[in-house]
Design an enzyme around this catalytic site. Sequence first.
Site, PDB file in Angstrom:
ATOM      1  N   LYS A  42      -0.541   2.670   8.524  1.00  0.00           N
ATOM      2  CA  LYS A  42      -0.069   3.389   7.332  1.00  0.00           C
ATOM      3  C   LYS A  42       0.002   2.441   6.143  1.00  0.00           C
ATOM      4  O   LYS A  42      -0.029   1.214   6.317  1.00  0.00           O
ATOM      5  CB  LYS A  42       1.316   3.976   7.626  1.00  0.00           C
ATOM      6  N   ARG A 136      16.143   9.466  10.988  1.00  0.00           N
ATOM      7  CA  ARG A 136      15.074   9.595  10.004  1.00  0.00           C
ATOM      8  C   ARG A 136      14.292  10.827  10.445  1.00  0.00           C
ATOM      9  O   ARG A 136      14.897  11.846  10.705  1.00  0.00           O
ATOM     10  CB  ARG A 136      14.254   8.296   9.998  1.00  0.00           C
ATOM     11  N   TYR A 253       6.637 -16.044 -20.865  1.00  0.00           N
ATOM     12  CA  TYR A 253       7.622 -15.188 -21.517  1.00  0.00           C
ATOM     13  C   TYR A 253       9.021 -15.808 -21.430  1.00  0.00           C
ATOM     14  O   TYR A 253       9.431 -16.299 -20.374  1.00  0.00           O
ATOM     15  CB  TYR A 253       7.655 -13.816 -20.830  1.00  0.00           C
ATOM     16  N   MET A 301       2.474  -9.958 -15.930  1.00  0.00           N
ATOM     17  CA  MET A 301       1.872  -8.813 -15.234  1.00  0.00           C
ATOM     18  C   MET A 301       0.575  -9.195 -14.524  1.00  0.00           C
ATOM     19  O   MET A 301       0.337  -8.812 -13.376  1.00  0.00           O
ATOM     20  CB  MET A 301       1.602  -7.678 -16.235  1.00  0.00           C
TER      21      MET A 301
END
Length: 350
Positions: A42, A136, A253, A301
């Site tokens: 998954k 769950r 930054y 980023m």
Amino acid sequence: MAPDISAPPAPLRLRIDRQALVGNWRALDRLSPGARAGAAVKANAYGTGARIVTAALAEAGCQDFFVAHWQEAAEIVDLAAPDAIAVLHGPATAADAQWARSHGVRPVINSLHQARLWHEAGGGPCHLMVDTGINRLGVPMADLGDPVLAGLDIDILLSHLASADEADSPLNAAQQRRWTEARGQMTCLRASLANSAGIVLGAAYHGQVTRPGLALYGGVPCAALAPYICPVVQPQAMILQVRALKPGDSVGYNATFHATRPMRVGVVSVGYADGYLRTWSGRGSARFDGVALPVLGRISMDMTVIDLGSSAAREGDWVSIDYDLPAAAVASGLSQYELLTLLGTRWTRE
Ligand SMILES: *Cc1c(COP(=O)(O)O)cnc(C)c1O
């Protein structure tokens, strides 16, 4: 649909060590001699690439693949037998159930509602998730006598452990007991309880199929697995630019790093959009020719600045990011699961 124009390869790549992956699967398979190891693939095989992983493990002999979503089943349905793919979230709608029927993919039935949807779609072989204490997904133990379940054609009766990575948790034995009880109540071909860490809890937890995920990809959820698991994932990124800093210059930054001496630094093509989160600011490191190159200042980023020190690294060279999962989890405060699944879509997985 994006236009079909090919572009130059990305300046960041995720090296997947196929041999280590297959070796980990074989080791996990051997650790449960009476059962076969399947594979949880998954979330794009925990960020490593579901197609690469499914193809490699199917070839190695893996016969059960577990995904969460129907979309994830569609992505690998040509690489494994459709009935070897189990969708853990199960059918939420009639359309889901219909899709499973038409492609031969096996739903995991998690509730009486899902069991009804499956019957209404025509039914057929499926898996049944029983909740034994994680609260769950899964049918509660108290509902196992419901007639809607009696009509199911159950292949694997599954349950999932909440605390398998804590060998001394009393929850493990309690869940194992309830799972055994559920097997006594239901007719099924096979049973499955253990995830990666559950495999080393012993034979009572094995059934006929185990469902390792994390450990396949080099994660080590508990000390008992450490001797068997090899690293699989190595992130690498290109140096886009080399700069010279003077004493007093700041980096990135908010100028969180200041040079106190002349330095050679490299601007590397990896950032938090790639899953290299800001937690690595001033804390992570990369490697060139085996030499550690510390991260300087904030992660951006799309970029990270590293100290090239006296290394010979130049523009266009690739550096390996230090990403040993157990150590990276301790250093970053993130789980090994998060460290893997965070890795985004810009990596070339190879
Ligand atoms: C994700 C998942 C697994 C795999 O767990 P790991 O801890 O990664 O080995 C197994 N079973 C179910 C139901 C899961 O959701």
